[in-house]
Design a protein around this motif. Structure first.
Motif, short mmCIF file in Angstrom:
data_model
loop_
_atom_site.label_atom_id
_atom_site.label_comp_id
_atom_site.label_asym_id
_atom_site.label_seq_id
_atom_site.Cartn_x
_atom_site.Cartn_y
_atom_site.Cartn_z
N ALA A 12 16.62 34.76 -34.81
CA ALA A 12 17.15 33.57 -35.46
C ALA A 12 16.22 33.20 -36.60
CB ALA A 12 17.25 32.41 -34.46
N ALA A 24 18.49 22.89 -39.60
CA ALA A 24 19.59 23.70 -39.05
C ALA A 24 20.35 24.38 -40.20
CB ALA A 24 20.51 22.80 -38.23
N PRO A 25 20.84 25.61 -39.95
CA PRO A 25 20.93 26.32 -38.67
C PRO A 25 19.64 27.02 -38.25
CG PRO A 25 21.91 27.63 -40.39
CD PRO A 25 21.52 26.35 -41.04
N ALA A 26 18.57 26.96 -39.04
CA ALA A 26 17.29 27.53 -38.61
C ALA A 26 16.74 26.71 -37.45
CB ALA A 26 16.30 27.53 -39.78
N ILE A 27 15.93 27.37 -36.61
CA ILE A 27 15.35 26.68 -35.46
C ILE A 27 13.86 26.95 -35.38
CG2 ILE A 27 17.50 26.78 -34.14
CD1 ILE A 27 16.30 29.12 -32.56
#
Length: 403
Positions: free
Chosen positions: A300, A306-309
């Protein structure tokens, strides 16, 4: 014009005898403070004439008729030690032709009896004269951009007779044994990840910024005669990779070609490594281009938006950069690991590097470094990340998100 390769063949056939020749060059400045350097050599004492033919135009030594209207030039001559030998701004009508519109004889002309050795003729715009007695002292308007901008406009190449001149230049060097293409000290070559100028290591993605590149995709790049992988060639920019086999050396010639035509030449220094991290914003700072390697499998994007975490302590990060230096041959697993050891810190805390090598199935200019986040490491949306390849460090200001 007697080309260098022709000169070498003639010298060989004559049993080592050298032949003085005439060399003609022409091009365009991109802005007023550009500088072109023409290196030439003499095997014995000789009379040399260096002349511009762009302000008034005329026929050059190669038999080409040149247009009038170029900017008002200055020529400076330096010896092999960089000491200033001669300067000429306006040669006068006894030496050069008058411009048909202005009637001014403002082309530059230097004629000297010179001892054997190597010499550098430097072309600048008229007022951009040498700051001191040495080439290292630079020139009066270095970094000033278009210092001749007219009173009602910001464009350069403005003069009084008339107010608009062109960026065209032309230089003849007569009586030299050998001469190379002009070196452009104003070309900007930056690391493709950090966007910083400086020396480059093997396997480094570089961007050459040049406003005169017109978007022609049929460009090639070479360093010290070794072809570089070209990743992109577009308007004002060409991206390429320093060849993997390059070794440490200063002052190597970097050439940009279109087919058999040499477009630009400048110098580049090669070091063992010049590591830098790619960033999500493509600015060289902020969130690094990093993948979280998930315990559940897959990856990821790392980040706090978001959409990164955010990554978790005790898990792995895959960090992507360039310029980490030479790589070994692929091992049994098909992966090419870096020759120099790579270390990492997260928020100043050492982190274990479990893999450092060329990114699989990509250009050699892209390197992947996998890092284990310490269980007691710092957390936050912007934890600093620094990697080192031997003694060379990635740029400051890059971060990752850890929770």
């Amino acid at each position: 014009m007697l080309q260098a390769d022709c000169y070498i063949m003639l010298a060989f056939l004559a049993g080592g005898q050298t032949f003085a020749a005439d060399f003609s060059y022409a091009g365009n400045f991109s802005q007023d403070d550009d500088v072109r350097t023409f290196n030439f050599s003499l095997s014995q004492p000789s009379k040399v004439i260096i002349q511009t033919l762009s302000y008034a135009g005329g026929m050059n030594s190669a038999g080409t008729k040149l247009p009038r209207g170029g900017f008002d030039p200055t020529l400076s001559l330096f010896d092999a030690n960089g000491a200033l030998v001669a300067v000429n701004r306006d040669a006068g009508c006894g030496k050069v032709a008058p411009d048909l519109v202005t009637s001014q004889c403002w082309d530059a002309y230097i004629e000297l009896q010179l001892p054997a050795g190597t010499w550098s003729a430097v072309l600048t715009q008229s007022e951009n004269v040498a700051n001191g007695p040495n080439l290292s002292d630079s020139f009066a308007y270095d970094g000033a951009g278009n210092f001749t901008a007219g009173p009602t406009e910001q464009r350069g190449f403005w003069d009084f007779f008339p107010d608009r001149r062109t960026p065209f230049w032309a230089v003849d060097i007569r009586g030299a044994d050998l001469s190379g293409p002009p070196l452009d000290s104003k070309l900007h070559i930056v690391n493709g990840a950090s966007f910083m100028e400086g020396a480059a290591g093997p396997n480094t993605i570089l961007s050459l910024i040049d406003s005169q590149l017109n978007g022609d995709s049929n460009l090639t790049v070479s360093i010290d005669g070794i072809n570089a992988e070209v990743l992109y060639a577009g308007a004002s920019q060409v991206n390429f990779v320093t060849p993997p086999q390059m070794t440490t050396m200063t002052g190597l010639k970097l050439n940009v070609w279109r087919g058999q035509n040499l477009l630009r030449t400048t110098l580049i220094d090669i070091v063992d490594a010049s590591p830098a991290l790619f960033t999500a914003t493509q600015t060289g700072a902020g969130q690094a281009a990093v993948l979280n390697i998930l315990t559940s499998g897959g990856v990821a994007f790392n980040g706090s938006v978001a959409p990164a975490i955010a990554a978790k302590r005790g898990t792995y990060l895959a960090v992507f950069g360039t310029g980490f230096g030479r790589a070994m041959l692929p091992g049994a697993d098909g992966l090419a690991r870096l020759e120099q050891p790579v270390t990492a810190t997260l928020g100043g805390v050492p982190a274990q590097v479990v893999f450092a090598g060329l990114a699989p199935n990509s250009t050699s200019g892209l390197q992947q470094i996998n890092i284990l986040i310490p269980d007691d490491g710092p957390v936050g949306p912007a934890v600093s990340i620094r990697l080192r390849a031997g003694p060379y460090s990635t740029q400051a200001g890059t971060t990752v998100s850890i929770e």
